[in-house]
Scaffold this motif. Sequence first.
Motif, PDB file in Angstrom:
ATOM      1  N   SER A  12      32.266  40.632  36.260  1.00 23.15           N
ATOM      2  CA  SER A  12      32.331  40.022  37.590  1.00 23.15           C
ATOM      3  C   SER A  12      33.292  38.836  37.573  1.00 23.15           C
ATOM      4  CB  SER A  12      30.942  39.545  38.031  1.00 23.15           C
ATOM      5  OG  SER A  12      30.034  40.625  38.051  1.00 23.15           O
ATOM      6  N   THR A  13      34.066  38.679  38.631  1.00 16.22           N
ATOM      7  CA  THR A  13      35.056  37.600  38.697  1.00 16.22           C
ATOM      8  C   THR A  13      34.632  36.528  39.692  1.00 16.22           C
ATOM      9  OG1 THR A  13      36.324  38.753  40.415  1.00 16.22           O
ATOM     10  CG2 THR A  13      36.927  39.195  38.124  1.00 16.22           C
ATOM     11  N   LEU A  14      35.102  35.313  39.448  1.00 15.98           N
ATOM     12  CA  LEU A  14      34.851  34.179  40.331  1.00 15.98           C
ATOM     13  C   LEU A  14      36.189  33.581  40.756  1.00 15.98           C
ATOM     14  CD1 LEU A  14      31.913  32.452  38.377  1.00 15.98           C
ATOM     15  CD2 LEU A  14      31.760  34.061  40.281  1.00 15.98           C
ATOM     16  N   SER A  15      36.417  33.510  42.058  1.00 17.94           N
ATOM     17  CA  SER A  15      37.682  33.008  42.595  1.00 17.94           C
ATOM     18  C   SER A  15      37.435  31.928  43.637  1.00 17.94           C
ATOM     19  CB  SER A  15      38.480  34.156  43.249  1.00 17.94           C
ATOM     20  OG  SER A  15      38.679  35.227  42.355  1.00 17.94           O
ATOM     21  N   VAL A  34      42.771  24.775  41.115  1.00 10.91           N
ATOM     22  CA  VAL A  34      41.312  24.885  41.116  1.00 10.91           C
ATOM     23  C   VAL A  34      40.851  25.545  39.828  1.00 10.91           C
ATOM     24  CG1 VAL A  34      39.288  25.855  42.288  1.00 10.91           C
ATOM     25  CG2 VAL A  34      41.242  25.055  43.638  1.00 10.91           C
ATOM     26  N   THR A  35      39.806  25.007  39.243  1.00 14.05           N
ATOM     27  CA  THR A  35      39.222  25.580  38.032  1.00 14.05           C
ATOM     28  C   THR A  35      37.728  25.786  38.253  1.00 14.05           C
ATOM     29  OG1 THR A  35      40.809  24.355  36.670  1.00 14.05           O
ATOM     30  CG2 THR A  35      38.908  25.300  35.536  1.00 14.05           C
ATOM     31  N   ILE A  36      37.252  26.990  37.877  1.00 15.05           N
ATOM     32  CA  ILE A  36      35.821  27.297  37.990  1.00 15.05           C
ATOM     33  C   ILE A  36      35.251  27.488  36.587  1.00 15.05           C
ATOM     34  CG2 ILE A  36      34.090  28.883  38.924  1.00 15.05           C
ATOM     35  CD1 ILE A  36      36.145  29.681  41.069  1.00 15.05           C
ATOM     36  N   ASN A  37      34.335  26.624  36.208  1.00 18.22           N
ATOM     37  CA  ASN A  37      33.677  26.711  34.901  1.00 18.22           C
ATOM     38  C   ASN A  37      32.226  27.136  35.087  1.00 18.22           C
ATOM     39  OD1 ASN A  37      36.016  25.672  33.568  1.00 18.22           O
ATOM     40  ND2 ASN A  37      35.406  23.610  34.172  1.00 18.22           N
ATOM     41  N   ALA A  38      31.683  27.804  34.065  1.00 17.82           N
ATOM     42  CA  ALA A  38      30.308  28.280  34.155  1.00 17.82           C
ATOM     43  C   ALA A  38      29.543  27.951  32.878  1.00 17.82           C
ATOM     44  CB  ALA A  38      30.282  29.785  34.420  1.00 17.82           C
ATOM     45  N   GLY A  95      33.745  38.769  42.764  1.00 14.93           N
ATOM     46  CA  GLY A  95      34.407  40.073  42.815  1.00 14.93           C
ATOM     47  C   GLY A  95      34.108  40.886  41.567  1.00 14.93           C
ATOM     48  N   GLY A  96      34.836  41.997  41.409  1.00 19.24           N
ATOM     49  CA  GLY A  96      34.596  42.864  40.254  1.00 19.24           C
ATOM     50  C   GLY A  96      33.339  43.681  40.450  1.00 19.24           C
ATOM     51  N   ALA A  97      32.481  43.688  39.432  1.00 17.77           N
ATOM     52  CA  ALA A  97      31.234  44.460  39.512  1.00 17.77           C
ATOM     53  C   ALA A  97      30.291  43.910  40.576  1.00 17.77           C
ATOM     54  CB  ALA A  97      30.551  44.467  38.148  1.00 17.77           C
ATOM     55  N   ASP A  98      30.268  42.617  40.728  1.00 17.97           N
ATOM     56  CA  ASP A  98      29.371  41.982  41.689  1.00 17.97           C
ATOM     57  C   ASP A  98      30.155  41.617  42.948  1.00 17.97           C
ATOM     58  OD1 ASP A  98      27.019  41.011  42.667  1.00 17.97           O
ATOM     59  OD2 ASP A  98      26.854  39.315  41.290  1.00 17.97           O
ATOM     60  N   SER A 131      39.596  32.693  38.697  1.00 15.19           N
ATOM     61  CA  SER A 131      39.608  31.646  37.679  1.00 15.19           C
ATOM     62  C   SER A 131      38.757  32.021  36.477  1.00 15.19           C
ATOM     63  CB  SER A 131      39.087  30.332  38.280  1.00 15.19           C
ATOM     64  OG  SER A 131      38.977  29.329  37.306  1.00 15.19           O
ATOM     65  N   LEU A 132      37.758  32.881  36.682  1.00 10.85           N
ATOM     66  CA  LEU A 132      36.818  33.188  35.602  1.00 10.85           C
ATOM     67  C   LEU A 132      36.291  34.613  35.739  1.00 10.85           C
ATOM     68  CD1 LEU A 132      35.160  32.032  33.188  1.00 10.85           C
ATOM     69  CD2 LEU A 132      33.452  31.283  34.857  1.00 10.85           C
ATOM     70  N   GLU A 133      36.119  35.261  34.583  1.00 16.36           N
ATOM     71  CA  GLU A 133      35.490  36.584  34.540  1.00 16.36           C
ATOM     72  C   GLU A 133      34.305  36.521  33.600  1.00 16.36           C
ATOM     73  OE1 GLU A 133      37.044  40.193  32.320  1.00 16.36           O
ATOM     74  OE2 GLU A 133      37.545  40.750  34.397  1.00 16.36           O
TER      75      GLU A 133
END
Length: 438
Positions: A329-332, A246-250, A288-291, A360-362
Amino acid sequence: MLGGAGMLLAASPAQAADISYRTECVPPPISGLPAVQGTTKVQLTAPAEAKVGDTVEVVWKTVEAASRNPDVLDLEKDTVKPTGTIKVGGAATGTLQMEGPRQNPPIPKNSAMVLPDMKGTLKLEKAGEITLTPDAYNINVSKPISTDTKCTPKETVQPGATIKVTNGGGSTTAGGTTTGSTTGTTTGSTTAGGTTTAGGATAGGTTAAGGTTSGSGGGQTDFPGKEVSVNFACTSPGPAGIASKVTINAKKSGGSYALTVKTAKGVMDSPAALPAGALKPSMDVVIGGADKGSVKVTGPANAEPLEQGKPVDLSDMTGTYKPGASGKSTLSPGTLTIDVTLGSSKINIPCKVKGSVTPSLELDTTAQQGGASGGATTGSAGSTGSTAGGTDSGGGLAATGAEDNGTLRALGLVAGTAILLGGAVFTFTPWRRLRGTR
């Protein structure tokens, strides 16, 4: 009696006796339902006497089927079609194939199956007593997809009818005559549809090594994520599990981020032939993380029909992330949901992350009014996916469980149609090829 080779004999007099036997009925694999142990009660009707060369009609009436229509779907009128086999013994040996029309009254869920009579014709070639014994039978349900429930005897079955066949002079030959093969034919159309194969399991708990991609301020707007390995455990009637990359792009737009989530190609095999627009994926991306919180991303339904047993590529899923806190903030990847719609029947299959997963992304985020920070957000233009019920899992992620997965524990038998699936339903146990690479 009418006699003569090639002529259908009018049964006079006819025999009709009820025969009961213990039976195991196996719903279509797509239903995910266990085998049913029950009792079948059959009444066979055949002429009591006939002559060599006659062709006689045999009727199988199912007084009571071993399995009921599960508490999954109501079966529509004229969607059920039985086929079966009668063992021929005594003065002749062989099998007689039986078939009934696709004809039934509406059958509510959790009620007795109502099957039409099956018929077959038998050419009598040897004198003597011929016994007819009911054997295995199959129940095909055509909507919302074609599924089969197979029922087989679990004990020795007694003959349901006996035909005394004479040589034409009126007397009956004593037992022990030479065995002759019997030709059996069926009437009606063939059974539509087929069965599906059962699915496999996935290994649990494996996570991808490596860090996440960090996106900071400045003029950057595109933030590609890392490909991470995820194992999903699916709720019945779903597959045992799905293993995927899985890949999360922003892409930053003002203070928010447009997310695109991609899964591996050919992540699973289609459990049944599905029309275009039937299958739609969605996912809860875990923040996750800060948020804290989650973001719902949704993909469009399949544009082309899916073939049974062929690999399925889930469409890219999109949604909008509005930060609710400042910092890293992280995205999983989170719960993956597969929605299947067949006519008015809808199936919701949540697949939760099994074990831990690497983000996948910070992103370096700045709090926005009305942002996530502990809550769930939905977004993606044009998204119409919805989730049913659900309980909260850790980290503020709203699990998209389907407490009413009875709606289709059938997609069946599900795709199906327990299913007797007749409706089946969609039970995705058979999504067997779970590929983890693109």
